[in-house]
Design a protein around this motif. Sequence first.
Motif, mmCIF file in Angstrom:
data_model
loop_
_atom_site.group_PDB
_atom_site.id
_atom_site.type_symbol
_atom_site.label_atom_id
_atom_site.label_comp_id
_atom_site.label_asym_id
_atom_site.label_seq_id
_atom_site.Cartn_x
_atom_site.Cartn_y
_atom_site.Cartn_z
ATOM 1 N N LYS A 1 0.822 -1.214 0.000
ATOM 2 C CA LYS A 1 0.000 0.000 0.000
ATOM 3 C C LYS A 1 0.856 1.264 0.000
ATOM 4 C CE LYS A 1 -3.877 -2.206 2.374
ATOM 5 N NZ LYS A 1 -4.670 -2.281 3.637
ATOM 6 N N ARG A 2 2.116 1.126 0.432
ATOM 7 C CA ARG A 2 3.017 2.276 0.473
ATOM 8 C C ARG A 2 3.830 2.449 -0.808
ATOM 9 N NH1 ARG A 2 6.929 1.970 5.373
ATOM 10 N NH2 ARG A 2 7.413 4.059 4.585
ATOM 11 N N MET A 3 3.659 1.546 -1.747
ATOM 12 C CA MET A 3 4.430 1.628 -2.986
ATOM 13 C C MET A 3 4.111 2.918 -3.731
ATOM 14 S SD MET A 3 6.401 -1.101 -3.408
ATOM 15 C CE MET A 3 6.632 -1.359 -5.174
ATOM 16 N N PRO A 4 5.129 3.573 -4.302
ATOM 17 C CA PRO A 4 4.885 4.798 -5.076
ATOM 18 C C PRO A 4 3.968 4.524 -6.262
ATOM 19 C CG PRO A 4 7.226 4.500 -4.601
ATOM 20 C CD PRO A 4 6.557 3.224 -4.226
ATOM 21 N N ALA A 5 3.293 5.543 -6.718
ATOM 22 C CA ALA A 5 2.396 5.404 -7.863
ATOM 23 C C ALA A 5 3.157 4.861 -9.066
ATOM 24 C CB ALA A 5 1.783 6.762 -8.194
ATOM 25 N N GLY A 6 2.571 3.883 -9.712
ATOM 26 C CA GLY A 6 3.198 3.299 -10.893
ATOM 27 C C GLY A 6 4.183 2.194 -10.586
ATOM 28 N N LYS A 7 4.461 1.944 -9.299
ATOM 29 C CA LYS A 7 5.388 0.884 -8.900
ATOM 30 C C LYS A 7 4.598 -0.321 -8.395
ATOM 31 C CE LYS A 7 9.100 3.304 -9.724
ATOM 32 N NZ LYS A 7 10.050 2.922 -10.809
ATOM 33 N N LYS A 8 5.186 -1.490 -8.583
ATOM 34 C CA LYS A 8 4.454 -2.728 -8.295
ATOM 35 C C LYS A 8 5.252 -3.661 -7.396
ATOM 36 C CE LYS A 8 2.236 -6.567 -10.803
ATOM 37 N NZ LYS A 8 2.050 -7.159 -12.154
ATOM 38 N N LEU A 9 4.563 -4.281 -6.440
ATOM 39 C CA LEU A 9 5.149 -5.329 -5.602
ATOM 40 C C LEU A 9 4.506 -6.650 -5.975
ATOM 41 C CD1 LEU A 9 5.894 -5.268 -1.814
ATOM 42 C CD2 LEU A 9 4.616 -7.179 -2.773
ATOM 43 N N VAL A 10 5.323 -7.666 -6.207
ATOM 44 C CA VAL A 10 4.794 -8.984 -6.553
ATOM 45 C C VAL A 10 5.418 -10.035 -5.644
ATOM 46 C CG1 VAL A 10 4.450 -8.352 -8.971
ATOM 47 C CG2 VAL A 10 6.571 -9.468 -8.286
ATOM 48 N N ARG A 11 4.714 -11.146 -5.520
ATOM 49 C CA ARG A 11 5.223 -12.282 -4.757
ATOM 50 C C ARG A 11 5.525 -13.418 -5.720
ATOM 51 N NH1 ARG A 11 1.244 -10.158 -1.078
ATOM 52 N NH2 ARG A 11 1.994 -10.067 1.082
ATOM 53 N N LEU A 12 6.674 -14.037 -5.533
ATOM 54 C CA LEU A 12 7.044 -15.237 -6.283
ATOM 55 C C LEU A 12 7.426 -16.312 -5.273
ATOM 56 C CD1 LEU A 12 9.316 -13.795 -9.138
ATOM 57 C CD2 LEU A 12 6.866 -14.314 -9.246
ATOM 58 N N HIS A 13 7.033 -17.536 -5.544
ATOM 59 C CA HIS A 13 7.381 -18.637 -4.648
ATOM 60 C C HIS A 13 8.794 -19.116 -4.945
ATOM 61 C CE1 HIS A 13 7.133 -22.389 -2.390
ATOM 62 N NE2 HIS A 13 5.981 -21.984 -1.887
ATOM 63 N N PHE A 14 9.554 -19.375 -3.913
ATOM 64 C CA PHE A 14 10.887 -19.978 -4.032
ATOM 65 C C PHE A 14 10.771 -21.237 -4.881
ATOM 66 C CE2 PHE A 14 14.235 -22.804 -2.425
ATOM 67 C CZ PHE A 14 15.347 -21.966 -2.439
ATOM 68 N N SER A 15 11.613 -21.368 -5.903
ATOM 69 C CA SER A 15 11.477 -22.483 -6.842
ATOM 70 C C SER A 15 12.833 -22.928 -7.364
ATOM 71 C CB SER A 15 10.582 -22.049 -8.024
ATOM 72 O OG SER A 15 10.339 -23.121 -8.907
ATOM 73 N N LEU A 16 13.024 -24.230 -7.453
ATOM 74 C CA LEU A 16 14.259 -24.818 -7.956
ATOM 75 C C LEU A 16 13.930 -25.908 -8.967
ATOM 76 C CD1 LEU A 16 16.173 -25.232 -4.566
ATOM 77 C CD2 LEU A 16 16.543 -23.438 -6.262
ATOM 78 N N ASP A 17 14.907 -26.287 -9.760
ATOM 79 C CA ASP A 17 14.685 -27.332 -10.764
ATOM 80 C C ASP A 17 14.231 -28.643 -10.130
ATOM 81 O OD1 ASP A 17 15.272 -25.842 -13.065
ATOM 82 O OD2 ASP A 17 17.417 -26.122 -12.793
ATOM 83 N N ASN A 18 14.817 -28.984 -8.979
ATOM 84 C CA ASN A 18 14.465 -30.258 -8.348
ATOM 85 C C ASN A 18 13.242 -30.154 -7.434
ATOM 86 O OD1 ASN A 18 15.389 -28.909 -6.077
ATOM 87 N ND2 ASN A 18 17.233 -30.147 -5.816
ATOM 88 N N GLN A 19 12.739 -28.917 -7.236
ATOM 89 C CA GLN A 19 11.548 -28.655 -6.419
ATOM 90 C C GLN A 19 11.617 -29.359 -5.056
ATOM 91 O OE1 GLN A 19 9.979 -26.306 -7.200
ATOM 92 N NE2 GLN A 19 9.411 -26.193 -9.334
ATOM 93 N N GLY A 20 12.776 -29.269 -4.414
ATOM 94 C CA GLY A 20 12.934 -29.844 -3.086
ATOM 95 C C GLY A 20 12.877 -28.772 -2.015
ATOM 96 N N GLY A 21 12.767 -29.193 -0.753
ATOM 97 C CA GLY A 21 12.774 -28.258 0.359
ATOM 98 C C GLY A 21 11.665 -27.228 0.260
ATOM 99 N N LEU A 22 12.007 -25.958 0.475
ATOM 100 C CA LEU A 22 11.019 -24.884 0.423
ATOM 101 C C LEU A 22 10.423 -24.697 -0.970
ATOM 102 C CD1 LEU A 22 12.749 -22.166 2.663
ATOM 103 C CD2 LEU A 22 10.824 -23.642 3.269
ATOM 104 N N ALA A 23 11.068 -25.245 -1.982
ATOM 105 C CA ALA A 23 10.557 -25.134 -3.354
ATOM 106 C C ALA A 23 9.482 -26.170 -3.655
ATOM 107 C CB ALA A 23 11.714 -25.288 -4.345
ATOM 108 N N ARG A 24 9.264 -27.090 -2.743
ATOM 109 C CA ARG A 24 8.357 -28.212 -2.980
ATOM 110 C C ARG A 24 6.927 -27.767 -3.278
ATOM 111 N NH1 ARG A 24 8.218 -33.479 -2.696
ATOM 112 N NH2 ARG A 24 6.495 -34.666 -1.780
#
Length: 224
Positions: free
Chosen positions: A85-108
Amino acid sequence: MKKRILPILAYTVFVAVISALITTAWIHYLVRNQSSDEGQQVLTSLSADKLAKSPIADGEDIIEIFSYGCHYCALNEKNVEALEKRMPAGKKLVRLHFSLDNQGGLARFAPVFATLQVMGIEEAHRESAYDAVMKNHIDLGDPAKRDEWLAENKINVDEYHKVSQSAEVKNLLDYMTRVTQYYDINATPTFIVSKKWVAIQDRDFTSFSDKLLSILKNDQAPEK
């Protein structure tokens, strides 16, 4: 005899005091340098050459790399919403999930995030996903357990399966993996600002948000 003992005792006390002072000074030196090293690790930046090859899409000004298996990510949900909500006008915050090729651990759990995101319902079910993984110890990376969780949350399982095989989901998973690996992310939550800066929370979140927004505005590390 007493006269001989007194000088020896005084010398012993003197040596003990000097030793204590040296030890104290050495400890302070180590702590100070260790703190300095930690300070350097919580904010890093990409070189101009590496920045030019960043896989991050334009318009993603602050990115939070998180995981459904990350306790601190769950605790920070409201804080990240406040930051958005505090982001300046025209700026964007996005969420991406931690991800790896083997999709292990937190990437699962990245495939679940990607599929729900493409379905347009990820945000509505994010808290339930956190609870499933961390409170109820449900492995959302296991297809059978994931489908049970989907049904309990009234998410159409057949529709989920269909969307999970779509090009949109595969592209999002590939994108998240490339960002995670390119920026050498090994902990969550981690924030990427303006493609260039990689920041890990090192203070209360309100102050940390100030830091992120200052970096976004000025494109440089703020004064400590």
